[in-house]
Design a protein around this motif. Structure first.
Motif, PDB file in Angstrom:
ATOM      1  N   UNK A 822     -15.063  15.698  16.845  1.00  0.00           N
ATOM      2  CA  UNK A 822     -15.332  14.487  16.068  1.00  0.00           C
ATOM      3  C   UNK A 822     -14.880  13.242  16.807  1.00  0.00           C
ATOM      4  N   UNK A 823     -13.671  13.264  17.357  1.00  0.00           N
ATOM      5  CA  UNK A 823     -13.143  12.106  18.063  1.00  0.00           C
ATOM      6  C   UNK A 823     -13.977  11.793  19.314  1.00  0.00           C
ATOM      7  N   UNK A 834     -21.360  13.379  15.227  1.00  0.00           N
ATOM      8  CA  UNK A 834     -20.060  13.049  14.638  1.00  0.00           C
ATOM      9  C   UNK A 834     -20.062  13.350  13.148  1.00  0.00           C
ATOM     10  N   UNK A 835     -21.151  13.021  12.468  1.00  0.00           N
ATOM     11  CA  UNK A 835     -21.238  13.321  11.041  1.00  0.00           C
ATOM     12  C   UNK A 835     -21.277  14.831  10.800  1.00  0.00           C
ATOM     13  N   UNK A 836     -21.949  15.547  11.684  1.00  0.00           N
ATOM     14  CA  UNK A 836     -21.964  17.019  11.561  1.00  0.00           C
ATOM     15  C   UNK A 836     -20.551  17.581  11.711  1.00  0.00           C
ATOM     16  N   UNK A 837     -19.792  17.070  12.696  1.00  0.00           N
ATOM     17  CA  UNK A 837     -18.400  17.506  12.872  1.00  0.00           C
ATOM     18  C   UNK A 837     -17.552  17.095  11.673  1.00  0.00           C
ATOM     19  N   UNK A 838     -17.838  15.909  11.122  1.00  0.00           N
ATOM     20  CA  UNK A 838     -17.101  15.423   9.950  1.00  0.00           C
ATOM     21  C   UNK A 838     -17.297  16.368   8.772  1.00  0.00           C
ATOM     22  N   UNK A 846      -9.653  19.449   5.595  1.00  0.00           N
ATOM     23  CA  UNK A 846      -8.967  18.310   6.199  1.00  0.00           C
ATOM     24  C   UNK A 846      -9.676  17.026   5.847  1.00  0.00           C
ATOM     25  N   UNK A 847      -8.897  15.979   5.536  1.00  0.00           N
ATOM     26  CA  UNK A 847      -9.471  14.650   5.354  1.00  0.00           C
ATOM     27  C   UNK A 847      -9.411  13.944   6.696  1.00  0.00           C
ATOM     28  N   UNK A 848     -10.541  13.422   7.123  1.00  0.00           N
ATOM     29  CA  UNK A 848     -10.667  12.892   8.484  1.00  0.00           C
ATOM     30  C   UNK A 848     -10.077  11.492   8.557  1.00  0.00           C
ATOM     31  N   UNK A 849      -9.194  11.279   9.556  1.00  0.00           N
ATOM     32  CA  UNK A 849      -8.616   9.959   9.811  1.00  0.00           C
ATOM     33  C   UNK A 849      -9.331   9.317  10.991  1.00  0.00           C
ATOM     34  N   UNK A 850      -9.373   8.002  10.970  1.00  0.00           N
ATOM     35  CA  UNK A 850      -9.994   7.287  12.094  1.00  0.00           C
ATOM     36  C   UNK A 850      -9.099   7.357  13.310  1.00  0.00           C
TER      37      UNK A 850
END
Length: 925
Positions: A822-823, A834-838, A846-850
């Motif tokens: 994702x990163x 990235x959205x697919x990885x999200x 897991x909640x994704x952090x920037x």
């Protein structure tokens, strides 16, 4: 808009009328330098409308600035870098301040030193650095008037500089009749006619007595408020003619009428005055020594030539200049041919053949009344010098004139073929065809006819990818074999590359490959060209496994390919690295080819080479650099009229995952390429679709596109689409399709043995594996791709491993891989992936952090700021960054201050902390 001169008669003190808004724009442009900024403005409008007067206003208003001035001259358009030399001549004492490569580039194009043709962008960077250095003492105003007559080489460089001026305290003003291609996109100001009230005021200042109102209105209407027309047309007319309006009953164009007005007044000057004006019109540099030297040879003395009114038309100071460019053109175009020849001959006689041989040759050519072999030979030598300086357009012009002056038919055929070739490389296809026809008509033997046929074939290819070019080139190669085997081999390779672009594995490509394979073995050690020919022939007639050993030898030899060979067939050799799956060699090789083609100004080949470079850079995930290449492809294609497929844009949009943009371009490309029989275009579009839909998670659509792509059995793209087919087939539940694709992929990848090839193969095989075998293959893919610069492929390897781990209920391990993917996708700009990885990360709980850099306002950095920040983090100095990104050091420093402010830091060292290690600096261009 006209500043009247003293002694001009009634109305002599009329000011710059009705130009308040235009003056305000110029004042704002000049004021920018007080804040340390640069400005560019293109002032354009019809002849006589007042462009030069406004530029003169700018020069007068530029108090405290160093003014540099250059003027395009119609008769000098064929001399490379002539206008650039005018502009930079006062600054040449600053050349030692420039970095050595930049100094050498300028010294080469200005003829100060001998050397290979410098890269055009390096010349532009050198001029940018020169202006930046000079502006440190005091701000600069650079004025380039009559830009429509600036030579092509100078215009390319000056427009390059104009697009990169930012923080150098430099103002660059252009005056042009029309918005030329080279100046499109720059800030502009159109100058039109005066408003009626101002036009009437100006007309009143040069008319005697009272005019009939209807006549006055007609004059203003017909001149459209053109100030020069309002000033000049009434001159020479009697009061009666003006009152009745009969003197205005002429149907020619306004510029022609203005010139006629000039000529009617000049006609009253003494003969020696008129001859002096003609000499000045024919001498483009404005060198008083040359003008008076030629005048002396023709019996013209200053006392008689300047006795009566000449100074109204001509300024005889440090440079000889006309009061208005239409005076020059009017004088020159109206002169009898015999007078022109005498004047050019006199100028040739006083021009030093050692200091300025090319301008002397041009004067001699203009003086020739009939074919003259000695002059033709001089022009041929000038063409060679122009090519050495990178001026292909100038070389073409010299050779074209050389053909007209050649006496012997056989030599005319040879020179016409050379002129056609140079003209083709300069981008003028119609003129190239004309000279190819001349070469054919004058051919005295089979070899000369074959050469003409060869140029025609290359023109056909350059005019647009079509099915006619490959068989024409194959025939040319076969006909060349008895005469010039080296040229025949080069032609075979170009034919092969043309066929491969159009329709891989077509009958033409097979026929060309078979002919290449049948070529006799070279005596002694095979040369680079021999290895490329043999490798490509084996690739089509046998297998990749048979071709790879030979292609690897070719790849090693291509790293030292001379520029001469790069220009001839380097674009075809680009594919060697792709055939053996060597990504690093691909970038190096293609970059070197582009550099050589740019340096020579070979515009017809440049878009094809840039396409290869754009694809190579896109593989690394450097989307900013890829977008810049797309822009350059579009600019060059528009300038030359050579159509070029949007392959790089397709690749970029697919990787970015921008659905609407990508789908529209994919559909348009498939329709256009399919209608033209260009299967390569269809293949690239389907490959892009497969990547796009895999990123979006629409695996059935990705499967369909990948199947279409791979069925075309193309040599490179269809192979690159195989991993897309495997991934889409597995996700769509079509395991048998995936297994068949893996077999094809293994056949293409294993013989190459590179980390790219074996990494992608391992990633694909992992999708059809289970347990420990799958984990091992995923890790192998990550390890191998991690040793390459292929960040998108590495990120996808992490994604697939993370997806497999999640499905295997190994959530903790899956999060690590998915977070990394994702990163990476976010940093690269691969939005769909990235959205697919999200989504996968969310499925692990897991909640994704920037990313940290985004939290620190990294998203506020522009692409160029991010690029500069990364290069600073790598330890490059401002001059080094400027050289790499074609910016001045002062502009780099200006960007850096903004970067520091956006990231809330105060030093270069702190960039290492705020920029994440996953960022990838731009590949040097």
């Amino acid at each position: 808009m006209e500043q009247r001169r003293h002694g001009a008669g009634h109305g002599e003190n009329v000011a710059l009328l009705g130009r308040g808004p235009e003056r305000a724009v110029v004042d704002q442009v000049l004021a920018a330098v007080d804040t340390g900024e640069s400005r560019v403005l293109v002032v354009h409008g019809a002849p006589g409308v007042g462009k030069s007067a406004l530029l003169g206003y700018a020069e007068n208003a530029a108090t405290g600035m160093h003014v540099l001035r250059a003027v395009g001259v119609e008769s000098e358009m064929e001399l490379p870098f002539a206008t650039l030399h005018q502009l930079c001549a006062p600054l040449l004492d600053r050349l030692p301040h420039l970095p050595a490569p930049q100094r050498a580039a300028l010294e080469t194009v200005f003829g100060i030193r001998a050397g290979t043709p410098p890269e055009r962008f390096l010349v532009g960077l050198a001029v940018l650095s020169l202006l930046s250095d000079a502006s440190q003492d005091r701000p600069l105003l650079c004025v380039v008037d009559d830009a429509q007559w600036v030579d092509q080489a100078s215009l390319q460089v000056i427009s390059f500089v104009a697009r990169r001026l930012l923080a150098e305290s430099v103002v660059l003003l252009f005056g042009a009749r029309e918005r030329s291609q080279g100046l499109l996109g720059l800030p502009e100001l159109e100058i039109t006619g005066l408003r009626d009230t101002d036009a009437h005021t100006l007309l009143d200042s040069v008319t005697y007595g009272r005019l009939d109102q209807h006549v006055r209105n007609r004059i203003v209407t017909e001149t459209r408020g053109n100030p020069l027309a309002l000033l000049e047309l009434p001159r020479g007319l009697t009061v009666t003619q003006m009152a009745g309006g009969f003197g205005l009953l002429r149907s020619d164009t306004l510029p022609g009428r203005i010139e006629e007005s000039f000529l009617s007044r000049i006609g009253g000057l003494p003969e020696q005055s008129r001859l002096l004006l003609l000499i000045a019109a024919a001498e483009p540099v404005g060198d008083p020594t040359l003008v008076w030297g030629a005048a002396g040879r023709l019996g013209v003395t200053p006392e008689e030539a300047l006795a009566d009114g000449t100074r109204e038309w001509l300024s005889l100071e440090a440079r000889v200049t006309f009061r208005h460019p239409l005076v020059r053109s009017a004088v020159y175009r109206s002169a009898p041919k015999e007078d022109l020849r005498e004047v050019h001959l006199a100028l040739a006689e006083v021009t030093d053949p050692k200091i300025d041989p090319d301008r002397r040759a041009w004067h001699l050519a203009s003086a020739a009344a009939a074919p003259d072999e000695s002059v033709a030979a001089e022009l041929e030598r000038s063409a060679g010098r122009a090519q050495a300086r990178g001026g292909l357009a100038a070389a073409a012009a010299f050779l074209q004139r050389c053909v007209a002056l050649t006496v012997d038919s056989s030599r005319r055929a040879e020179r016409a073929a050379a002129a056609a070739d140079a003209t083709l490389q300069a981008g003028d296809l119609e003129a190239a065809r004309r000279f190819a026809d001349i070469a054919d008509r004058n051919a005295q033997d089979e070899f000369q006819r074959v050469r003409a046929h060869l140029v025609r074939s290359r023109i056909t290819f350059a005019a647009g990818l079509n099915q006619e070019a490959p068989p024409l080139l194959l025939t040319a190669a076969q006909r060349l074999e008895p005469f010039d085997m080296d040229l025949a081999r080069e032609t075979y390779l170009i034919a092969w590359g043309t066929a491969a672009l159009l329709a891989a594995h077509s009958d033409s490509l097979k026929a060309i490959s078979a002919a290449m394979k049948a070529l006799p073995a070279p005596a002694g050690t095979p040369q680079t060209l021999d290895l490329v020919l043999k490798g490509y022939a084996l690739l089509v007639t046998e297998s990749r496994a048979a071709a790879v050993p030979v292609l690897r030898q070719a790849l090693a030899a291509l790293t030292d390919l001379p520029v001469r060979e790069v220009l001839k067939w380097g674009w075809v050799a680009n594919a060697v690295s792709a055939a053996v799956w060597d990504d690093q060699a691909m970038r190096v090789l293609v970059g070197r080819v582009v550099e050589g083609v740019r340096a020579a100004g070979a515009l017809t080949e440049l878009p094809f080479c840039l396409t290869s470079l754009g694809i190579a850079i896109a593989w690394t995930g450097d989307f900013d650099a890829t977008a810049a290449i797309i822009a350059e492809i579009e600019d060059v294609s528009a300038a030359t009229g050579v159509p070029i497929a949007a392959h790089v844009e397709l690749r970029l949009n697919a990787l970015r995952g921008r659905e609407a943009e990508a789908e529209a371009l994919i559909a348009a490309t498939i329709e256009e390429a399919g209608a033209g029989g260009q299967l390569m275009g269809v293949t690239v579009a389907q490959w892009a679709a497969a990547v796009l839909y895999n990123g979006l998670g629409r695996y059935r659509q990705a499967l369909s596109a990948a199947q279409v792509c791979t069925r075309m059995a193309e040599l490179w793209v269809s192979v690159w689409a195989l991993p897309e087919l495997v991934e889409a087939a597995v996700r769509a539940g079509e395991d048998d399709v995936a297994r068949a694709a893996i077999e094809d992929l293994a056949e293409a990848a294993r013989p190459c043995g590179t980390d790219w090839a074996l990494g992608v193969l391992a990633r694909s095989r992992a999708l059809l594996s289970d347990g420990a075998a799958a984990a091992e293959l995923h890790r192998e893919a990550i390890e191998r791709l991690g040793r390459t610069e292929l960040r998108p492929e590495l990120a996808r390897a992490h994604l697939l491993y993370g997806e497999w781990l999640r499905r295997s209920r190994q959530r903790v391990e899956a999060r690590d891989q998915l977070r990394t993917a994702y990163e990476m996708f976010k940093a690269i700009g691969m939005e769909a992936f990235a959205e697919r990885a999200h989504r996968e990360l969310l499925a692990t709980g897991e909640s994704v952090r920037k990313q940290a850099v985004e939290a620190a306002s990294g998203e506020e950095l522009t692409p160029q700021e991010r690029q500069i920040a990364l290069l600073v983090r790598e330890g490059l100095s401002n001059p080094e960054i400027g050289t790499r990104l074609f910016l001045s050091p002062r502009t780099v420093e200006w960007h850096l201050r903004k970067i520091f402010a956006k990231l809330s830091i105060t030093s270069r060292r702190q960039l290492r902390d705020v920029l994440p290690p996953s960022e990838h600096a731009s590949t040097p261009r």
